[in-house]
Write a protein that holds these residues in place. Structure first.
Motif, PDB file in Angstrom:
ATOM      1  N   ARG A   1       2.465  -9.671  -0.931  1.00  0.00           N
ATOM      2  CA  ARG A   1       2.468 -10.106   0.467  1.00  0.00           C
ATOM      3  C   ARG A   1       1.722  -9.113   1.164  1.00  0.00           C
ATOM      4  NH1 ARG A   1       8.141 -10.436   1.963  1.00  0.00           N
ATOM      5  NH2 ARG A   1       8.602 -10.010  -0.520  1.00  0.00           N
ATOM      6  N   PHE A   2       1.086  -9.410   2.340  1.00  0.00           N
ATOM      7  CA  PHE A   2       0.497  -8.524   3.184  1.00  0.00           C
ATOM      8  C   PHE A   2       1.372  -8.374   4.373  1.00  0.00           C
ATOM      9  CE2 PHE A   2      -1.866  -8.091   7.596  1.00  0.00           C
ATOM     10  CZ  PHE A   2      -2.653  -6.978   7.026  1.00  0.00           C
ATOM     11  N   GLU A   3       1.758  -6.844   4.457  1.00  0.00           N
ATOM     12  CA  GLU A   3       2.718  -6.191   5.284  1.00  0.00           C
ATOM     13  C   GLU A   3       2.170  -4.931   5.985  1.00  0.00           C
ATOM     14  OE1 GLU A   3       6.683  -5.754   3.446  1.00  0.00           O
ATOM     15  OE2 GLU A   3       6.364  -7.909   2.388  1.00  0.00           O
ATOM     16  N   PRO A   4       1.324  -5.179   6.987  1.00  0.00           N
ATOM     17  CA  PRO A   4       1.122  -4.031   7.717  1.00  0.00           C
ATOM     18  C   PRO A   4       2.118  -3.230   8.284  1.00  0.00           C
ATOM     19  CG  PRO A   4       0.641  -5.996   9.081  1.00  0.00           C
ATOM     20  CD  PRO A   4       1.244  -6.353   7.834  1.00  0.00           C
ATOM     21  N   ALA A   5       1.979  -2.070   8.905  1.00  0.00           N
ATOM     22  CA  ALA A   5       2.823  -1.163   9.438  1.00  0.00           C
ATOM     23  C   ALA A   5       3.198  -2.042  10.826  1.00  0.00           C
ATOM     24  CB  ALA A   5       2.290   0.214   9.738  1.00  0.00           C
ATOM     25  N   PRO A   6       4.317  -1.566  11.435  1.00  0.00           N
ATOM     26  CA  PRO A   6       4.721  -2.057  12.739  1.00  0.00           C
ATOM     27  C   PRO A   6       3.641  -2.145  13.839  1.00  0.00           C
ATOM     28  CG  PRO A   6       6.617  -1.043  11.876  1.00  0.00           C
ATOM     29  CD  PRO A   6       5.422  -0.536  10.873  1.00  0.00           C
ATOM     30  N   ASP A   7       2.780  -1.038  13.869  1.00  0.00           N
ATOM     31  CA  ASP A   7       1.750  -1.136  14.776  1.00  0.00           C
ATOM     32  C   ASP A   7       0.617  -1.407  14.175  1.00  0.00           C
ATOM     33  OD1 ASP A   7       0.644   0.706  13.001  1.00  0.00           O
ATOM     34  OD2 ASP A   7       0.670   2.407  14.051  1.00  0.00           O
TER      35      ASP A   7
ATOM     36  N   TYR B   1      -0.205  -1.343  -0.732  1.00  0.00           N
ATOM     37  CA  TYR B   1      -0.955  -0.732   0.394  1.00  0.00           C
ATOM     38  C   TYR B   1      -1.593  -1.721   1.092  1.00  0.00           C
ATOM     39  CZ  TYR B   1      -3.841   2.601   2.595  1.00  0.00           C
ATOM     40  OH  TYR B   1      -4.549   3.546   3.707  1.00  0.00           O
ATOM     41  N   SER B   2      -1.040  -2.166   2.122  1.00  0.00           N
ATOM     42  CA  SER B   2      -1.757  -3.268   3.161  1.00  0.00           C
ATOM     43  C   SER B   2      -2.521  -2.656   4.071  1.00  0.00           C
ATOM     44  CB  SER B   2      -0.484  -4.052   3.828  1.00  0.00           C
ATOM     45  OG  SER B   2       0.179  -4.626   2.830  1.00  0.00           O
ATOM     46  N   ILE B   3      -3.874  -3.014   4.231  1.00  0.00           N
ATOM     47  CA  ILE B   3      -4.693  -2.500   5.189  1.00  0.00           C
ATOM     48  C   ILE B   3      -5.377  -4.013   6.163  1.00  0.00           C
ATOM     49  CG2 ILE B   3      -6.855  -1.089   5.632  1.00  0.00           C
ATOM     50  CD1 ILE B   3      -6.619   0.079   2.887  1.00  0.00           C
ATOM     51  N   PRO B   4      -4.983  -3.874   7.204  1.00  0.00           N
ATOM     52  CA  PRO B   4      -5.547  -4.981   8.080  1.00  0.00           C
ATOM     53  C   PRO B   4      -7.120  -5.078   8.119  1.00  0.00           C
ATOM     54  CG  PRO B   4      -3.717  -3.888   9.218  1.00  0.00           C
ATOM     55  CD  PRO B   4      -4.188  -3.052   8.129  1.00  0.00           C
TER      56      PRO B   4
ATOM     57  N   THR C   1      -5.005  -7.552  -4.820  1.00  0.00           N
ATOM     58  CA  THR C   1      -4.415  -8.935  -4.921  1.00  0.00           C
ATOM     59  C   THR C   1      -5.061  -9.898  -3.939  1.00  0.00           C
ATOM     60  OG1 THR C   1      -2.239  -8.181  -3.799  1.00  0.00           O
ATOM     61  CG2 THR C   1      -2.565  -8.002  -6.084  1.00  0.00           C
ATOM     62  N   ALA C   2      -5.419  -9.328  -2.730  1.00  0.00           N
ATOM     63  CA  ALA C   2      -5.957 -10.167  -1.600  1.00  0.00           C
ATOM     64  C   ALA C   2      -6.749  -9.361  -0.896  1.00  0.00           C
ATOM     65  CB  ALA C   2      -4.510 -10.819  -0.947  1.00  0.00           C
ATOM     66  N   GLY C   3      -7.588 -10.064  -0.231  1.00  0.00           N
ATOM     67  CA  GLY C   3      -8.694  -9.668   0.801  1.00  0.00           C
ATOM     68  C   GLY C   3      -9.903  -9.091   0.153  1.00  0.00           C
ATOM     69  N   ARG C   4     -10.531  -8.525   1.131  1.00  0.00           N
ATOM     70  CA  ARG C   4     -12.011  -8.040   0.757  1.00  0.00           C
ATOM     71  C   ARG C   4     -12.345  -6.987   1.557  1.00  0.00           C
ATOM     72  NH1 ARG C   4     -13.941 -11.018  -2.956  1.00  0.00           N
ATOM     73  NH2 ARG C   4     -13.129 -13.193  -3.037  1.00  0.00           N
ATOM     74  N   GLY C   5     -13.283  -5.925   1.019  1.00  0.00           N
ATOM     75  CA  GLY C   5     -13.611  -4.905   1.709  1.00  0.00           C
ATOM     76  C   GLY C   5     -14.341  -4.014   0.697  1.00  0.00           C
ATOM     77  N   SER C   6     -14.819  -2.760   1.159  1.00  0.00           N
ATOM     78  CA  SER C   6     -15.378  -1.807   0.275  1.00  0.00           C
ATOM     79  C   SER C   6     -14.555  -0.736  -0.099  1.00  0.00           C
ATOM     80  CB  SER C   6     -16.533  -1.243   1.087  1.00  0.00           C
ATOM     81  OG  SER C   6     -17.410  -2.233   1.130  1.00  0.00           O
ATOM     82  N   PHE C   7     -14.777  -0.048  -1.201  1.00  0.00           N
ATOM     83  CA  PHE C   7     -14.062   1.213  -1.353  1.00  0.00           C
ATOM     84  C   PHE C   7     -15.067   2.229  -1.817  1.00  0.00           C
ATOM     85  CE2 PHE C   7     -11.820   3.634  -4.941  1.00  0.00           C
ATOM     86  CZ  PHE C   7     -10.679   4.086  -4.170  1.00  0.00           C
TER      87      PHE C   7
ATOM     88  N   LEU D   1      -6.352  -6.754   3.452  1.00  0.00           N
ATOM     89  CA  LEU D   1      -6.232  -6.265   1.930  1.00  0.00           C
ATOM     90  C   LEU D   1      -4.948  -5.794   1.550  1.00  0.00           C
ATOM     91  CD1 LEU D   1      -8.797  -5.488   0.116  1.00  0.00           C
ATOM     92  CD2 LEU D   1      -8.395  -3.143   0.634  1.00  0.00           C
ATOM     93  N   VAL D   2      -4.673  -6.365   0.404  1.00  0.00           N
ATOM     94  CA  VAL D   2      -3.377  -6.050  -0.179  1.00  0.00           C
ATOM     95  C   VAL D   2      -3.876  -5.612  -1.513  1.00  0.00           C
ATOM     96  CG1 VAL D   2      -1.226  -7.109  -1.258  1.00  0.00           C
ATOM     97  CG2 VAL D   2      -2.004  -7.770   0.945  1.00  0.00           C
ATOM     98  N   THR D   3      -3.110  -4.200  -1.897  1.00  0.00           N
ATOM     99  CA  THR D   3      -3.273  -3.644  -3.186  1.00  0.00           C
ATOM    100  C   THR D   3      -1.835  -3.232  -3.944  1.00  0.00           C
ATOM    101  OG1 THR D   3      -3.657  -1.407  -2.462  1.00  0.00           O
ATOM    102  CG2 THR D   3      -5.389  -2.733  -2.417  1.00  0.00           C
TER     103      THR D   3
END
Length: 109
Positions: A8-14, A33-36, A55-61, A93-95
């Motif tokens: 599950r994608f779970e960002p911080a409250p902020d 680790y969830s990163i919007p 497990t979900a999302g896309r980006g660079s590392f 992103l979800v890892t």
């Protein structure tokens, strides 16, 4: 046995990046680790080896001076004390994150 819902994608409250630890034993810890999309990954190098599985999302590392595109199914190994971060996140992103030994939270000095 413990069953963990870790996809599950779970960002911080902020709305920023969020690390949540789910399991800890002396030799290993596991979390998510969830990163919007568009967020900044502000992590610092740490003293543990680490494996990410996207497990979900896309980006660079980027790690060790090498940059790769990541998406579902990408698996990344980062040795202890190596500078690394996710960036240019285009989809939330979800890892899954595995640390060995267990994550201490102590940054490299």
């Amino acid at each position: 046995m413990e069953i963990i819902d870790s996809g599950r994608f779970e960002p911080a409250p902020d709305g920023s990046a969020n690390f949540a630890e789910h399991l800890r034993v002396p030799t290993l810890s596991f979390g998510t680790y969830s990163i919007p999309a568009g967020a900044v990954d502000g992590q610092s190098p740490h003293n543990e080896d680490e494996i990410y599985v996207v497990t979900a999302g896309r980006g660079s590392f980027t790690s060790g001076g090498v940059t790769v595109e990541v998406g579902p199914g990408s698996a990344l190994f980062v040795p202890a004390r190596e500078e690394h971060r996710f960036h240019d996140i285009t989809e939330d992103l979800v890892t899954l994150v595995f640390f060995a030994p267990a994550y201490t939270g102590v940054p490299v000095s």
